[in-house]
Design an enzyme around this catalytic site. Structure first.
Site, PDB file in Angstrom:
ATOM      1  N   ASN A  67       0.872  -1.172   0.000  1.00  0.00           N
ATOM      2  CA  ASN A  67       0.000   0.000   0.000  1.00  0.00           C
ATOM      3  C   ASN A  67       0.911   1.226   0.000  1.00  0.00           C
ATOM      4  O   ASN A  67       1.659   1.445   0.960  1.00  0.00           O
ATOM      5  CB  ASN A  67      -0.869  -0.035   1.262  1.00  0.00           C
ATOM      6  CG  ASN A  67      -1.779   1.167   1.375  1.00  0.00           C
ATOM      7  OD1 ASN A  67      -1.648   2.143   0.623  1.00  0.00           O
ATOM      8  ND2 ASN A  67      -2.714   1.101   2.303  1.00  0.00           N
ATOM      9  N   ASN A  94       2.395   5.038 -10.513  1.00  0.00           N
ATOM     10  CA  ASN A  94       1.151   4.895 -11.283  1.00  0.00           C
ATOM     11  C   ASN A  94      -0.094   4.704 -10.417  1.00  0.00           C
ATOM     12  O   ASN A  94      -1.179   5.125 -10.803  1.00  0.00           O
ATOM     13  CB  ASN A  94       1.310   3.699 -12.237  1.00  0.00           C
ATOM     14  CG  ASN A  94      -0.021   3.262 -12.814  1.00  0.00           C
ATOM     15  OD1 ASN A  94      -0.536   3.862 -13.754  1.00  0.00           O
ATOM     16  ND2 ASN A  94      -0.621   2.224 -12.245  1.00  0.00           N
ATOM     17  N   SER A 146      -2.979  13.825 -14.480  1.00  0.00           N
ATOM     18  CA  SER A 146      -4.219  13.575 -15.212  1.00  0.00           C
ATOM     19  C   SER A 146      -4.685  14.860 -15.875  1.00  0.00           C
ATOM     20  O   SER A 146      -4.383  15.966 -15.406  1.00  0.00           O
ATOM     21  CB  SER A 146      -5.300  13.111 -14.230  1.00  0.00           C
ATOM     22  OG  SER A 146      -6.560  13.126 -14.861  1.00  0.00           O
ATOM     23  N   TYR A 158      -9.487  14.843  -6.428  1.00  0.00           N
ATOM     24  CA  TYR A 158      -8.600  14.214  -7.426  1.00  0.00           C
ATOM     25  C   TYR A 158      -7.850  15.294  -8.226  1.00  0.00           C
ATOM     26  O   TYR A 158      -6.646  15.185  -8.450  1.00  0.00           O
ATOM     27  CB  TYR A 158      -9.466  13.337  -8.338  1.00  0.00           C
ATOM     28  CG  TYR A 158      -8.733  12.532  -9.383  1.00  0.00           C
ATOM     29  CD1 TYR A 158      -7.964  11.428  -9.029  1.00  0.00           C
ATOM     30  CD2 TYR A 158      -8.838  12.845 -10.737  1.00  0.00           C
ATOM     31  CE1 TYR A 158      -7.314  10.665 -10.000  1.00  0.00           C
ATOM     32  CE2 TYR A 158      -8.200  12.089 -11.716  1.00  0.00           C
ATOM     33  CZ  TYR A 158      -7.439  10.996 -11.347  1.00  0.00           C
ATOM     34  OH  TYR A 158      -6.802  10.247 -12.305  1.00  0.00           O
ATOM     35  N   ALA A 160      -7.105  18.301  -7.302  1.00  0.00           N
ATOM     36  CA  ALA A 160      -6.102  18.930  -6.431  1.00  0.00           C
ATOM     37  C   ALA A 160      -4.878  18.018  -6.293  1.00  0.00           C
ATOM     38  O   ALA A 160      -3.735  18.471  -6.379  1.00  0.00           O
ATOM     39  CB  ALA A 160      -6.695  19.215  -5.056  1.00  0.00           C
ATOM     40  N   LYS A 162      -3.857  15.659  -8.386  1.00  0.00           N
ATOM     41  CA  LYS A 162      -3.132  15.508  -9.651  1.00  0.00           C
ATOM     42  C   LYS A 162      -2.433  16.805 -10.064  1.00  0.00           C
ATOM     43  O   LYS A 162      -1.405  16.767 -10.747  1.00  0.00           O
ATOM     44  CB  LYS A 162      -4.080  15.013 -10.745  1.00  0.00           C
ATOM     45  CG  LYS A 162      -4.559  13.566 -10.522  1.00  0.00           C
ATOM     46  CD  LYS A 162      -3.394  12.570 -10.486  1.00  0.00           C
ATOM     47  CE  LYS A 162      -3.850  11.116 -10.513  1.00  0.00           C
ATOM     48  NZ  LYS A 162      -2.724  10.175 -10.434  1.00  0.00           N
TER      49      LYS A 162
HETATM   50  N1  LIG Z   1      -7.924   5.763 -16.689  1.00  0.00           N
HETATM   51  C1  LIG Z   1      -7.873   7.051 -16.948  1.00  0.00           C
HETATM   52  O1  LIG Z   1      -8.673   7.574 -17.745  1.00  0.00           O
HETATM   53  C2  LIG Z   1      -6.845   7.926 -16.291  1.00  0.00           C
HETATM   54  C3  LIG Z   1      -6.796   9.261 -16.680  1.00  0.00           C
HETATM   55  C4  LIG Z   1      -5.860  10.099 -16.099  1.00  0.00           C
HETATM   56  C5  LIG Z   1      -4.986   9.618 -15.150  1.00  0.00           C
HETATM   57  N2  LIG Z   1      -5.050   8.311 -14.779  1.00  0.00           N
HETATM   58  C6  LIG Z   1      -4.101   7.868 -13.757  1.00  0.00           C
HETATM   59  O2  LIG Z   1      -3.409   6.724 -14.216  1.00  0.00           O
HETATM   60  C7  LIG Z   1      -3.068   5.883 -13.105  1.00  0.00           C
HETATM   61  C8  LIG Z   1      -3.573   4.459 -13.342  1.00  0.00           C
HETATM   62  O3  LIG Z   1      -4.977   4.503 -13.456  1.00  0.00           O
HETATM   63  P1  LIG Z   1      -5.848   3.307 -14.055  1.00  0.00           P
HETATM   64  O4  LIG Z   1      -6.881   3.935 -14.892  1.00  0.00           O
HETATM   65  O5  LIG Z   1      -4.981   2.253 -14.618  1.00  0.00           O
HETATM   66  O6  LIG Z   1      -6.573   2.804 -12.703  1.00  0.00           O
HETATM   67  P2  LIG Z   1      -6.977   1.319 -12.218  1.00  0.00           P
HETATM   68  O7  LIG Z   1      -7.995   1.541 -11.160  1.00  0.00           O
HETATM   69  O8  LIG Z   1      -7.322   0.462 -13.376  1.00  0.00           O
HETATM   70  O9  LIG Z   1      -5.623   0.770 -11.565  1.00  0.00           O
HETATM   71  C9  LIG Z   1      -5.041   1.393 -10.449  1.00  0.00           C
HETATM   72  C10 LIG Z   1      -4.361   0.350  -9.594  1.00  0.00           C
HETATM   73  O10 LIG Z   1      -3.809   1.018  -8.442  1.00  0.00           O
HETATM   74  C11 LIG Z   1      -3.998   0.172  -7.312  1.00  0.00           C
HETATM   75  N3  LIG Z   1      -3.986   0.964  -6.079  1.00  0.00           N
HETATM   76  C12 LIG Z   1      -4.965   1.765  -5.601  1.00  0.00           C
HETATM   77  N4  LIG Z   1      -4.621   2.260  -4.410  1.00  0.00           N
HETATM   78  C13 LIG Z   1      -3.393   1.773  -4.124  1.00  0.00           C
HETATM   79  C14 LIG Z   1      -2.515   1.927  -3.023  1.00  0.00           C
HETATM   80  N5  LIG Z   1      -2.842   2.672  -1.974  1.00  0.00           N
HETATM   81  N6  LIG Z   1      -1.331   1.288  -3.061  1.00  0.00           N
HETATM   82  C15 LIG Z   1      -0.998   0.511  -4.110  1.00  0.00           C
HETATM   83  N7  LIG Z   1      -1.796   0.319  -5.178  1.00  0.00           N
HETATM   84  C16 LIG Z   1      -2.985   0.949  -5.185  1.00  0.00           C
HETATM   85  C17 LIG Z   1      -5.348  -0.485  -7.553  1.00  0.00           C
HETATM   86  O11 LIG Z   1      -5.509  -1.674  -6.790  1.00  0.00           O
HETATM   87  C18 LIG Z   1      -5.317  -0.722  -9.060  1.00  0.00           C
HETATM   88  O12 LIG Z   1      -4.865  -2.024  -9.391  1.00  0.00           O
HETATM   89  C19 LIG Z   1      -3.688   6.547 -11.879  1.00  0.00           C
HETATM   90  O13 LIG Z   1      -2.726   7.352 -11.234  1.00  0.00           O
HETATM   91  C20 LIG Z   1      -4.772   7.423 -12.471  1.00  0.00           C
HETATM   92  O14 LIG Z   1      -5.101   8.505 -11.635  1.00  0.00           O
HETATM   93  C21 LIG Z   1      -5.966   7.449 -15.327  1.00  0.00           C
END
Ligand SMILES: NC(=O)c1ccc[n+]([C@@H]2O[C@H](COP(=O)([O-])OP(=O)(O)OC[C@H]3O[C@@H](n4cnc5c(N)ncnc54)[C@H](O)[C@@H]3O)[C@@H](O)[C@H]2O)c1
Length: 249
Positions: A67, A94, A146, A158, A160, A162
């Site tokens: 975590n 990530n 993001s 979120y 704030a 990002k």
């Molecule tokens: N999907 C989008 O459209 C999008 C857009 C902009 C930014 N992002 C950013 O990209 C990154 C990945 O997003 P995604 O869409 O793949 O999300 P996702 O939810 O598919 O995957 C995120 C992963 O992070 C893990 N996670 C959550 N909290 C955690 C913690 N405290 N410690 C360790 N792991 C943890 C989750 O279990 C999950 O497997 C994130 O930072 C997200 O904010 C995503």
């Protein structure tokens, strides 16, 4: 192969939140290029499954359940990585979460959760990894911001966090560039993952119409630019924010 960055081979990479989504695609792409990859996630099930799947092609993969908001778990992750492979070349911050809600109804828990994972988690992992990288006088840190950093209604927490990741990236790049460590940031737009699953179809269609490339992003669309920032192809890129959003600004 879609992206061919040869110097990625044999580098040691930690990708947080790589049990699914963008993180998993990124871990897979690093492995496809011969990197040794730490697949890390808070969710033990997806962490182990993803590591097994990525390892099937013969790649060297180390699953670590951690975590990122708990400093002792983050420190243990760095220790296990160095114990196994002796170094950390790249950290991809990530792991991220959303906890959406209108501001007037936003409870302290909701606010704190988004800040804690997206911003504080990035601090913990980076702080612990830089302590390893500085001894080698090289490294690449890649943070995930993001498009929402520009302000999304219903996402003040979120947005704030990002936006905070951008300030963090720029300040740290200035501070530790002289140690040979580069710090950069990728800011995805709308990417199809669990994070965007709940968006209703109608709104999804509207969003796609507003994207110049007329499609949602796929996790691989984000993984490619992340690999670029890890490779020597970007050796003079530092403190940069790369928007990867199909043309939405
Ligand atoms: N999907 C989008 O459209 C999008 C857009 C902009 C930014 N992002 C950013 O990209 C990154 C990945 O997003 P995604 O869409 O793949 O999300 P996702 O939810 O598919 O995957 C995120 C992963 O992070 C893990 N996670 C959550 N909290 C955690 C913690 N405290 N410690 C360790 N792991 C943890 C989750 O279990 C999950 O497997 C994130 O930072 C997200 O904010 C995503």
């Amino acid at each position: 192969m879609k992206y061919a960055f040869e110097d990625i081979k044999d580098t040691v990479v930690i990708v947080t939140g790589s049990g699914r989504g963008i993180g998993k695609a990124t871990a897979q792409m690093f492995a496809d290029h011969g990197a040794k990859v730490v697949v890390s996630d808070i969710d033990e099930g997806v962490c182990k499954e993803a590591a097994e799947e990525i390892g099937r092609s013969g790649a060297e993969v180390l699953p670590i359940v951690a975590n990122i908001t708990k400093r002792e778990e983050v420190d243990a992750m760095m220790d296990k990585t160095v114990e196994k492979w002796g170094k950390i070349d790249t950290l991809v911050n990530n792991a991220g979460v959303t906890k959406d809600g209108l501001f007037l109804r936003m409870k302290p828990d909701q606010w704190n959760f988004a800040i804690d994972v997206n911003l504080n988690g990035t601090y913990h992992c980076t702080h612990a990894a830089v302590n390893v990288m500085r001894k080698a006088k090289k490294g690449s840190i890649i943070n995930l911001s993001s498009l929402s950093r520009t302000g999304n209604p219903g996402q003040v927490n979120y947005s704030a966090a990002k936006a905070g990741v951008i300030g963090f990236t720029k300040a740290l790049a200035k501070e530790i560039g002289s140690m040979g460590i580069r710090v950069n940031c990728i800011a995805p737009g709308f990417v199809e993952t669990r994070l965007t699953d709940a968006i209703p179809d109608k709104l999804r269609e509207e969003m796609i119409k507003s994207i110049p490339l007329r499609r949602e992003g796929e996790p691989d669309d984000i993984a490619g630019p992340i690999l670029f920032l890890a490779s020597q192809l970007s050796s003079y890129v530092n403190g940069a924010i790369i928007d990867v959003n199909g043309g939405v600004y």
